[in-house]
Design a protein around this motif. Sequence first.
Motif, PDB file in Angstrom:
ATOM      1  N   PHE A 181      -6.879 -14.422  -2.025  1.00  0.00           N
ATOM      2  CA  PHE A 181      -7.786 -13.606  -1.210  1.00  0.00           C
ATOM      3  C   PHE A 181      -7.029 -12.787  -0.171  1.00  0.00           C
ATOM      4  CE2 PHE A 181     -11.054 -17.008  -2.290  1.00  0.00           C
ATOM      5  CZ  PHE A 181     -11.549 -16.280  -3.351  1.00  0.00           C
ATOM      6  N   LYS A 182      -5.938 -13.343   0.346  1.00  0.00           N
ATOM      7  CA  LYS A 182      -5.135 -12.595   1.304  1.00  0.00           C
ATOM      8  C   LYS A 182      -4.496 -11.383   0.621  1.00  0.00           C
ATOM      9  CE  LYS A 182      -3.177 -15.068   4.407  1.00  0.00           C
ATOM     10  NZ  LYS A 182      -2.308 -15.992   5.149  1.00  0.00           N
ATOM     11  N   THR A 183      -4.002 -11.573  -0.605  1.00  0.00           N
ATOM     12  CA  THR A 183      -3.413 -10.477  -1.377  1.00  0.00           C
ATOM     13  C   THR A 183      -4.460  -9.406  -1.668  1.00  0.00           C
ATOM     14  OG1 THR A 183      -1.872 -12.029  -2.407  1.00  0.00           O
ATOM     15  CG2 THR A 183      -2.174  -9.906  -3.497  1.00  0.00           C
ATOM     16  N   LYS A 184      -5.646  -9.827  -2.079  1.00  0.00           N
ATOM     17  CA  LYS A 184      -6.716  -8.866  -2.361  1.00  0.00           C
ATOM     18  C   LYS A 184      -7.123  -8.119  -1.102  1.00  0.00           C
ATOM     19  CE  LYS A 184      -8.640 -10.947  -6.483  1.00  0.00           C
ATOM     20  NZ  LYS A 184      -9.822 -11.302  -7.226  1.00  0.00           N
ATOM     21  N   SER A 185      -7.141  -8.819   0.021  1.00  0.00           N
ATOM     22  CA  SER A 185      -7.485  -8.184   1.294  1.00  0.00           C
ATOM     23  C   SER A 185      -6.441  -7.129   1.667  1.00  0.00           C
ATOM     24  CB  SER A 185      -7.573  -9.244   2.393  1.00  0.00           C
ATOM     25  OG  SER A 185      -7.759  -8.658   3.651  1.00  0.00           O
ATOM     26  N   GLN A 186      -5.167  -7.453   1.471  1.00  0.00           N
ATOM     27  CA  GLN A 186      -4.106  -6.488   1.772  1.00  0.00           C
ATOM     28  C   GLN A 186      -4.195  -5.275   0.850  1.00  0.00           C
ATOM     29  OE1 GLN A 186      -0.575  -8.884   1.436  1.00  0.00           O
ATOM     30  NE2 GLN A 186      -0.745  -9.686   3.523  1.00  0.00           N
ATOM     31  N   GLU A 187      -4.502  -5.515  -0.432  1.00  0.00           N
ATOM     32  CA  GLU A 187      -4.653  -4.396  -1.370  1.00  0.00           C
ATOM     33  C   GLU A 187      -5.820  -3.507  -0.964  1.00  0.00           C
ATOM     34  OE1 GLU A 187      -5.126  -6.178  -5.210  1.00  0.00           O
ATOM     35  OE2 GLU A 187      -3.014  -6.776  -5.346  1.00  0.00           O
ATOM     36  N   ALA A 188      -6.930  -4.123  -0.569  1.00  0.00           N
ATOM     37  CA  ALA A 188      -8.097  -3.345  -0.131  1.00  0.00           C
ATOM     38  C   ALA A 188      -7.765  -2.559   1.130  1.00  0.00           C
ATOM     39  CB  ALA A 188      -9.286  -4.268   0.109  1.00  0.00           C
ATOM     40  N   ASP A 189      -7.035  -3.154   2.067  1.00  0.00           N
ATOM     41  CA  ASP A 189      -6.634  -2.447   3.293  1.00  0.00           C
ATOM     42  C   ASP A 189      -5.750  -1.246   2.960  1.00  0.00           C
ATOM     43  OD1 ASP A 189      -8.031  -4.196   4.878  1.00  0.00           O
ATOM     44  OD2 ASP A 189      -6.268  -5.362   5.514  1.00  0.00           O
ATOM     45  N   GLN A 190      -4.806  -1.422   2.026  1.00  0.00           N
ATOM     46  CA  GLN A 190      -3.935  -0.315   1.640  1.00  0.00           C
ATOM     47  C   GLN A 190      -4.735   0.825   1.013  1.00  0.00           C
ATOM     48  OE1 GLN A 190      -1.033  -2.167  -0.888  1.00  0.00           O
ATOM     49  NE2 GLN A 190       0.190  -2.960   0.823  1.00  0.00           N
ATOM     50  N   LYS A 191      -5.685   0.466   0.141  1.00  0.00           N
ATOM     51  CA  LYS A 191      -6.507   1.500  -0.495  1.00  0.00           C
ATOM     52  C   LYS A 191      -7.369   2.216   0.536  1.00  0.00           C
ATOM     53  CE  LYS A 191      -6.662  -0.660  -5.044  1.00  0.00           C
ATOM     54  NZ  LYS A 191      -7.471  -1.348  -6.039  1.00  0.00           N
TER      55      LYS A 191
END
Length: 143
Positions: free
Chosen positions: A106-116
Amino acid sequence: MKMAQQSKQPQGREALLKSYNKRLKDDVKSILDNFMEIVKLGLVEESQISRMTQVEEINFQMQVRSANMVRAAESLMKLVADVKQYLILNDFPSVNEAITQNSLIFKTKSQEADQKLMALRDDMASDLYELEEEFYSSIYKEK
């Protein structure tokens, strides 16, 4: 006091595991013994009792033995459920590992969403700047 509780836990755990093992062996032995007796009933012996009486007796014995097998099988299913429940409730290392893995995912997905979202913000800011430039330099702008 805390040490006494900690020493009781492994003993209780060992006793529970031994109990599970005994139940398993008893139920499997019951199924096997009853099955073997049902197979033995297939042998027809000549006796002094009438054929119909013998058939009824064999039928009754088979019903009793098959009921015993069903009871032992149900007991095995209950044992499996108990073992699953025990593992779910007492297997803290694997539960902690699963929580840690899910947290990382979930932390990885959150970082990916923040980057997008940051990339989208930058694109929108650039497009807005270009639109403002176009609007303010337009000859059709109302005064």
